[in-house]
Scaffold this active site. Structure first.
Site, PDB file in Angstrom:
ATOM      1  CG  ASP A  83      -2.006   0.925   1.080  1.00  0.00           C
ATOM      2  OD1 ASP A  83      -2.607   1.408   0.028  1.00  0.00           O
ATOM      3  OD2 ASP A  83      -2.375   1.325   2.407  1.00  0.00           O
ATOM      4  CG  HIS A 214      -5.875   4.563  -1.894  1.00  0.00           C
ATOM      5  ND1 HIS A 214      -4.819   4.298  -1.145  1.00  0.00           N
ATOM      6  CD2 HIS A 214      -5.880   4.294  -3.013  1.00  0.00           C
ATOM      7  CE1 HIS A 214      -4.143   3.265  -1.783  1.00  0.00           C
ATOM      8  NE2 HIS A 214      -4.913   3.183  -3.208  1.00  0.00           N
ATOM      9  CB  ALA A 216     -13.005   3.515   0.902  1.00  0.00           C
ATOM     10  CB  ILE A 258     -11.710  -0.781   4.578  1.00  0.00           C
ATOM     11  CG1 ILE A 258     -12.805  -0.320   3.765  1.00  0.00           C
ATOM     12  CG2 ILE A 258     -12.061  -0.516   5.995  1.00  0.00           C
ATOM     13  CD1 ILE A 258     -13.865  -1.258   3.466  1.00  0.00           C
TER      14      ILE A 258
HETATM   15  O1  G3H Z   1      -3.296   4.933   3.599  1.00  0.00           O
HETATM   16  C1  G3H Z   1      -2.739   4.960   4.719  1.00  0.00           C
HETATM   17  C2  G3H Z   1      -3.034   3.325   5.348  1.00  0.00           C
HETATM   18  O2  G3H Z   1      -4.227   3.726   6.185  1.00  0.00           O
HETATM   19  C3  G3H Z   1      -2.015   3.034   6.112  1.00  0.00           C
HETATM   20  O3  G3H Z   1      -1.601   3.630   7.427  1.00  0.00           O
HETATM   21  O4  G3H Z   1       0.637   4.254   7.001  1.00  0.00           O
HETATM   22  O5  G3H Z   1      -0.566   4.212   9.356  1.00  0.00           O
HETATM   23  O6  G3H Z   1       0.119   1.907   8.173  1.00  0.00           O
HETATM   24  P1  G3H Z   1       0.000   3.564   8.160  1.00  0.00           P
HETATM   25  P1  13P Z   2      -9.001   4.726   5.433  1.00  0.00           P
HETATM   26  O1  13P Z   2      -8.178   5.490   6.002  1.00  0.00           O
HETATM   27  O2  13P Z   2     -10.253   5.247   4.841  1.00  0.00           O
HETATM   28  O3  13P Z   2      -9.330   3.506   5.961  1.00  0.00           O
HETATM   29  O4  13P Z   2      -8.091   4.430   4.206  1.00  0.00           O
HETATM   30  C1  13P Z   2      -7.255   3.286   3.836  1.00  0.00           C
HETATM   31  C2  13P Z   2      -6.274   3.531   2.879  1.00  0.00           C
HETATM   32  O5  13P Z   2      -6.511   4.015   1.937  1.00  0.00           O
HETATM   33  C3  13P Z   2      -5.314   2.473   2.624  1.00  0.00           C
HETATM   34  O6  13P Z   2      -4.413   2.748   1.666  1.00  0.00           O
HETATM   35 ZN    ZN Z   3      -4.483   4.795   0.769  1.00  0.00          ZN
END
Ligand code: G3H
Ligand code: 13P
Ligand code: ZN
Length: 312
Positions: A83, A214, A216, A258
């Protein structure tokens, strides 16, 4: 079943008018909750790992947890996805390290540079049987190393998508139509509304091409309430209405990301348990409640939002 790429999943989702849930994983309880829910509902699933997750849990631990989940749920297709890969190096590391899909997030760059870095990742990934997601447009919020202020945020321009997809050879495209990361997506008192006009314009420009949403999460108010009643302070946390996500899933949107909703479910379970009985200090006693909430969130998304139940 071994790990799969998202190619077949997206093809079926596009044709069937549903979307695949991409849920962020950071520890064993979250991997178990997501894959148990998907296994019981016979749904394909994407497990995604951020740079922050790799830093927290370690790449090898996460891959081994996912391998265990596959062994426990052999009948559903599972993809392992990076991600928000910030650069070529992290994408290469995940491609070499067993992932079946990576995101190169060049959305902070000008258009030409975004094409350049995306193309480089696509060439390496495809040579190794891995698929690639890229992003055009900017989401307001914090995306790992990619920080975007609300004023900076800009919707994806439909005029750009065809050239971007053709020049990069990318497999799916994340777009900005009003979603954002985290639990504070819309100002209180305003009506949350995604820009379906932009989505439909993009669909016309690149027919049959899988689109990704994203940011979502819907920020379930029952979990916000439990958190706040048990010592938390989440003020004005607002997410994307689920009926709008269901509408998006019926269109070209094949992947819906999500993370925040899982965090809220887990935190609500932990807070409620510890506040309810201050004598508890066995982590299993509170983590199992958090894990059950995460499983309930994922099951609800699969059945009532994504429409992917029974599509494995
Ligand atoms: O898009 C972001 C995701 O919610 C991942 O978050 O970088 O805190 O693991 P994180
Ligand atoms: P949320 O913060 O809405 O759950 O989005 C997660 C996301 O886009 C991870 O790439
Ligand atoms: Zn994202």
């Amino acid at each position: 079943m071994a790990l799969v790429t998202t190619t077949e999943m997206f093809k079926k989702a596009y044709e069937g008018g549903y979307a695949i849930g991409a849920f962020n994983v950071n520890n064993m309880e979250i991997v178990q909750a997501i894959t148990e829910a998907a296994g019981e509902l016979n749904s394909p699933i994407i497990l995604q790992v951020s740079a922050g997750a790799r830093k927290y849990a370690n790449h090898t631990y996460l891959v081994k947890l996912v391998e265990a989940a596959i062994q426990e749920n052999p009948n559903i297709p599972i993809a392992l996805h990076l991600d928000h890969g910030a650069d070529f190096d992290i994408c290469k590391s995940c491609i070499d390290g067993g992932f079946t899909s990576v995101m190169i997030d060049g959305s902070r760059f000008p258009f030409a540079e975004n094409i350049e870095v995306t193309k480089k990742v696509v060439e390496y990934a495809h040579a190794h049987g891995v698929v690639v997601e890229a992003e055009l447009g900017k989401l307001a919020g914090i995306e790992d190393d990619v920080k975007v202020s609300a004023e900076d945020s800009s919707y994806t321009q439909p005029d750009e998508v065809e050239e971007f997809v053709t020049k990069t050879g990318v497999d799916s495209l994340a777009i900005a139509i009003g979603t954002s990361h985290g639990a504070y997506k819309f100002k209180p008192g305003t009506k949350p509304q995604l820009r379906f006009d932009i989505l439909h314009e993009i669909e016309k420009r690149i027919p049959q091409f899988p689109i990704v949403l994203h940011g979502a999460s819907s920020v379930p108010q029952e979990y916000v309430k439990i958190i706040n009643e048990n010592g938390g302070q989440l003020k004005d946390a607002i997410g994307v209405p689920e009926d709008q996500l269901r509408e998006a899933a019926r269109s070209a949107v094949c992947k819906i990301n999500i993370d925040s909703d899982l965090r809220l479910g887990l935190t609500a379970g932990v807070r409620q348990t510890l506040f309810g009985d201050p004598s508890i200090f066995d982590p299993r006693d509170y983590l199992k409640v958090g894990r059950a909430n995460v499983k309930a969130v994922v099951a609800h998304k699969i059945k009532d939002v994504l429409g992917s139940e029974g599509k494995a």
